[in-house]
Scaffold this active site. Structure first.
Site, short mmCIF file in Angstrom:
data_model
loop_
_atom_site.label_atom_id
_atom_site.label_comp_id
_atom_site.label_asym_id
_atom_site.label_seq_id
_atom_site.Cartn_x
_atom_site.Cartn_y
_atom_site.Cartn_z
N HIS A 288 17.97 29.76 29.56
CA HIS A 288 18.61 29.46 28.28
C HIS A 288 20.04 29.01 28.56
O HIS A 288 20.84 29.77 29.10
CB HIS A 288 18.59 30.73 27.42
CG HIS A 288 19.02 30.50 26.02
ND1 HIS A 288 18.14 30.41 24.97
CD2 HIS A 288 20.24 30.33 25.48
CE1 HIS A 288 18.80 30.20 23.85
NE2 HIS A 288 20.08 30.14 24.14
N HIS A 331 23.67 39.74 24.22
CA HIS A 331 24.93 39.12 24.52
C HIS A 331 26.10 39.98 24.05
O HIS A 331 26.06 40.56 22.97
CB HIS A 331 24.90 37.78 23.75
CG HIS A 331 26.02 36.87 23.97
ND1 HIS A 331 26.33 35.85 23.10
CD2 HIS A 331 26.93 36.78 24.94
CE1 HIS A 331 27.36 35.19 23.54
NE2 HIS A 331 27.75 35.73 24.65
N HIS A 367 24.97 41.73 20.34
CA HIS A 367 24.06 41.09 19.38
C HIS A 367 22.99 40.34 20.15
O HIS A 367 23.04 40.25 21.37
CB HIS A 367 24.82 40.17 18.42
CG HIS A 367 25.63 39.11 19.12
ND1 HIS A 367 26.84 39.39 19.72
CD2 HIS A 367 25.40 37.80 19.33
CE1 HIS A 367 27.33 38.27 20.25
NE2 HIS A 367 26.46 37.30 20.04
FE FE2 Z 1 26.51 35.28 20.76
#
Ligand code: FE2
Length: 433
Positions: A288, A331, A367
């Site tokens: 990603h 993250h 998050h």
């Molecule tokens: Fe983020």
């Protein structure tokens, strides 16, 4: 929706434009003739210090019916929802999500519909940013706004904005954006209930991100940025000029329209951009890529590679990475991430984040995908698929810590108190076998 207005194409160009009713309004070979054509006044609008390096120097020369200086003294313009007070509330490090902000039912124009969400820094020392939303339903009649504090990147979510500026007119629809820089006077007409987001920056003007090894093309291409052509009205009216100055609003009255620029030339001018023109680049093998690959515009800070604020979008695109968890990774970030949704549903969270709402994941606040999203995308093997079709989420990502206003945290009553629950269903899948 089509637009009947004409534009000039290119990012940061030296433009020159005259209203076709007055050919020769812009003088040839000089800026300040002893007498301008048609009895016009010459006025310079400086967007950078006079002595800024040539590659970043921005200014425009207006040839106008009356100079901007002709107005009565400024007095306070009462506005309970525009704020620059970052100490109203205790800081809030939580994962935050707002339900869509209400559009008032009573008559409200674009200026009165401004609502400050969060910010950092101080326009007085030319450092920081503010995030606002606007919620409105009626035209600014004989009323113009200009911002002495910074540049505004405007992201409509509902309703077309029909904007008259000193440089000419532009229409901006949802999935398009515009940038109106510091000092430029403009007036907004709307066709009904309208809502959108605003990123205001103090340090610098927005620029296109460097492309590095991507090469000369891709992401937002310069030719897709559109700047108005000159348009003027020679109209007497009791015109209200609203100025945002040091975070507060002021008003002055003048007896003439500020939209009286017959011709102009320069490289300091507002522009619009259609997000559908963004050339999306991403991994075609595995993993990603960081969302910076989706940066449309950036306002650089003095720290190399670190933005005061990036404007990033999540457009429809092909998702093809193999042996890869494709949604955004879990993250924690040394930047602040404010997100909004223009259309549809955001890919990492199918419910709860709605068009006209917002999220804020503050500095180092963890998050990532919700439990359902994690389960689905880690178990189902997919080939090439189109993702985010019919949607457009965006992010204002900033290297500043954002403080909330009392309105955004309390008064608007839109914070989703259950947001944290979207991660509570995540299971411990650890197994030594
Ligand atoms: Fe983020």
């Amino acid at each position: 929706m089509t637009s009947d207005y004409k534009y000039q194409s290119g990012f940061g160009n030296e433009f020159e434009s005259e209203d076709p009713r007055c050919p020769g309004a812009v003088p040839k070979g000089q800026n300040n003739p002893q007498k301008c054509a048609y009895g016009l006044y010459a006025e310079q609008l400086s967007g950078t210090a006079f002595t800024a390096p040539r590659e970043s120097n921005q200014r425009t020369w207006f040839y106008r019916i009356l100079p901007s200086a002709k107005h009565t003294p400024f007095s306070t313009y009462a506005h309970p929802y525009v704020s620059c007070n970052w100490n109203e509330q205790l800081p809030n490090p939580n994962q935050l999500r707002w339900n869509p902000f209400d559009i008032p039912s009573e008559k409200t124009d674009w200026v009165d519909g401004l609502r400050t969400i969060a910010g950092a820094g101080d326009s007085r020392t030319r450092t920081g940013l503010t995030v606002h939303v606007y919620v409105c339903n009626s035209n600014m009649v004989d009323k113009a706004f200009y911002n002495s504090d910074g540049d505004m990147l405007v992201v409509p979510q509902a309703g077309e904005l029909d904007i008259t500026t000193e440089f000419g007119k532009l229409k901006v629809n949802p999935n398009q954006i515009c940038v109106i820089q510091q000092g430029i006077r403009f007036s907004v007409n709307v066709s009904g209930p309208s809502r959108g987001y605003i990123l205001e920056v103090f340090d610098n003007h927005f620029v296109l991100p460097n492309l590095g090894p991507i090469g000369a093309n891709g992401l937002a291409n310069p030719r897709d940025f559109l700047t108005p052509v000159a348009w003027f009205e020679n109209r007497t009216a009791e015109f209200k000029i609203v100025n945002k100055y040091q975070g507060h609003l002021f008003q002055a009255i003048q007896d003439h329209s500020p939209f009286d620029v017959v011709g102009w030339h320069g490289n300091y001018a507002p522009y619009k951009y259609d997000l559908a023109n963004f050339c999306t680049i991403n991994s075609v093998s595995f993993d990603h890529v960081d969302p910076s690959i989706f940066t449309v515009l950036t306002c650089p800070s003095n720290k190399p590679g670190t933005a005061v604020a990036d404007f990033v979008i999540f457009p429809a695109r092909w998702s093809v990475a193999e042996n890869t968890f494709r949604p955004p990774y879990y993250h924690r970030n040394c930047m602040s991430e404010f997100m909004g949704l223009i259309l549809g549903k955001y890919e990492a969270k199918e419910s709860g984040f709605n068009p006209g709402g917002a999220t804020l994941h503050s500095m180092m606040t963890p998050h990532g995908p919700d439990a359902d999203c994690f389960k689905d995308w880690s178990e189902t093997v997919r080939g090439a698929i189109k993702v985010a079709e019919g949607t457009q989420a965006f992010m204002f990502e900033s290297s500043y810590q954002l403080a909330l206003t009392k309105w955004s945290e309390k008064t608007c009553n839109k914070i989703d108190e259950d947001y944290y629950n979207c991660w509570q269903k995540l299971n411990n899948n650890f197994s030594l076998n």
